[in-house]
Write a protein that holds these residues in place. Structure first.
Motif, PDB file in Angstrom:
ATOM      1  N   SER A   1       0.808  -1.235   0.000  1.00 16.43           N
ATOM      2  CA  SER A   1       0.000   0.000   0.000  1.00 16.43           C
ATOM      3  C   SER A   1       0.837   1.279   0.000  1.00 16.43           C
ATOM      4  CB  SER A   1      -0.974   0.013   1.185  1.00 16.43           C
ATOM      5  OG  SER A   1      -1.910  -1.025   1.048  1.00 16.43           O
ATOM      6  N   GLN A   2       2.083   1.199  -0.431  1.00 17.92           N
ATOM      7  CA  GLN A   2       2.923   2.390  -0.488  1.00 17.92           C
ATOM      8  C   GLN A   2       2.469   3.356  -1.590  1.00 17.92           C
ATOM      9  OE1 GLN A   2       5.511   3.352   1.586  1.00 17.92           O
ATOM     10  NE2 GLN A   2       4.719   1.683   2.832  1.00 17.92           N
TER      11      GLN A   2
ATOM     12  N   LYS B   1      -6.887   9.605  -2.606  1.00 16.47           N
ATOM     13  CA  LYS B   1      -7.945   9.948  -1.659  1.00 16.47           C
ATOM     14  C   LYS B   1      -9.213   9.144  -1.867  1.00 16.47           C
ATOM     15  CE  LYS B   1      -6.100  14.583  -1.057  1.00 16.47           C
ATOM     16  NZ  LYS B   1      -4.784  14.091  -1.111  1.00 16.47           N
TER      17      LYS B   1
ATOM     18  N   LYS C   1      -0.442   4.231  -2.672  1.00 16.67           N
ATOM     19  CA  LYS C   1      -1.522   5.126  -2.254  1.00 16.67           C
ATOM     20  C   LYS C   1      -0.959   6.308  -1.465  1.00 16.67           C
ATOM     21  CE  LYS C   1      -5.037   3.453  -0.231  1.00 16.67           C
ATOM     22  NZ  LYS C   1      -5.969   2.630   0.543  1.00 16.67           N
ATOM     23  N   ARG C   2       0.017   6.038  -0.636  1.00 17.91           N
ATOM     24  CA  ARG C   2       0.633   7.103   0.159  1.00 17.91           C
ATOM     25  C   ARG C   2       1.461   8.017  -0.741  1.00 17.91           C
ATOM     26  NH1 ARG C   2       5.378   7.432   2.725  1.00 17.91           N
ATOM     27  NH2 ARG C   2       5.818   5.225   2.497  1.00 17.91           N
TER      28      ARG C   2
ATOM     29  N   GLU D   1      -0.820  10.060  -2.752  1.00 14.65           N
ATOM     30  CA  GLU D   1      -1.840  10.715  -1.931  1.00 14.65           C
ATOM     31  C   GLU D   1      -3.244  10.410  -2.448  1.00 14.65           C
ATOM     32  OE1 GLU D   1      -0.809  14.875  -1.585  1.00 14.65           O
ATOM     33  OE2 GLU D   1       1.271  14.384  -1.088  1.00 14.65           O
TER      34      GLU D   1
END
Length: 178
Positions: free
Chosen positions: A120-121, A129, A123-124, A127
């Motif tokens: 899940s890196q 949403k 998505k970070r 960013e």
């Protein structure tokens, strides 16, 4: 219409890229897009950096997201129509199981690369949403400003499903090919 669209996109790119540090990695106009690493549907390591020299439509999605599923046929059609012209669709499957993703691929006939974001890196880094969420990268993996196919003006991120198979979307993406 296509020339006007390309001219407007070029002007927007020049204006908005002046606000960005082109050397840093991020999600602002003309930033180098963060690399995404994961596995493909066979469990083999894959990364976004492996795709070079193509305009990339990067689409974050999940099988439990009904708007994501609704746009899969249009994404596949876009890929089928433009892959020989230098446009690459890349699906980033997030918060999902490989089994569900494989089932969706079989059901919707997806032939474009899918990166399963195992940690899940992405998505970070991007960013993210909401899902689906898409970005367009040029051949140098720089974030592009484009007119949102949903009519929301110039954007670097497209949140929500779109009708990717429309002719104007194809014109917009192919105008980014150098």
């Amino acid at each position: 219409m296509g020339r006007i669209f390309r001219a407007l996109a070029s002007v927007l790119f020049v204006l908005l890229s002046a606000c960005s540090d082109g050397g840093r990695t991020g999600i602002n106009p003309d930033d180098k897009a963060p690399n995404i690493k994961g596995v493909d549907l066979n469990g083999n390591p894959i990364s976004l950096d492996q795709i070079q020299g193509k305009v990339i439509l990067l689409n974050f999605w999940a099988t439990w997201c009904s708007p994501c599923i609704a746009e899969l046929p249009a994404l596949q059609m876009l890929y089928t129509n433009l892959k020989e012209h230098g446009v690459q669709v890349v699906g980033i499957a997030v918060d999902d199981s490989p089994e569900n993703i494989k089932a969706a691929q079989a059901t919707y006939g997806m032939t474009y690369p899918i990166i399963i974001d195992t940690d899940s890196q992405s998505k970070r880094f991007y960013e993210v949403k909401g899902l689906p969420e898409s970005f367009v990268l040029n051949g140098e993996h720089r974030i592009q400003v484009l007119l949102d196919p949903g009519g929301n003006g110039p954007v670097t991120r497209i949140v929500g499903p779109r009708e990717w198979s429309e002719k104007r979307v194809a014109e917009m993406l192919t105008s980014l090919i150098k």
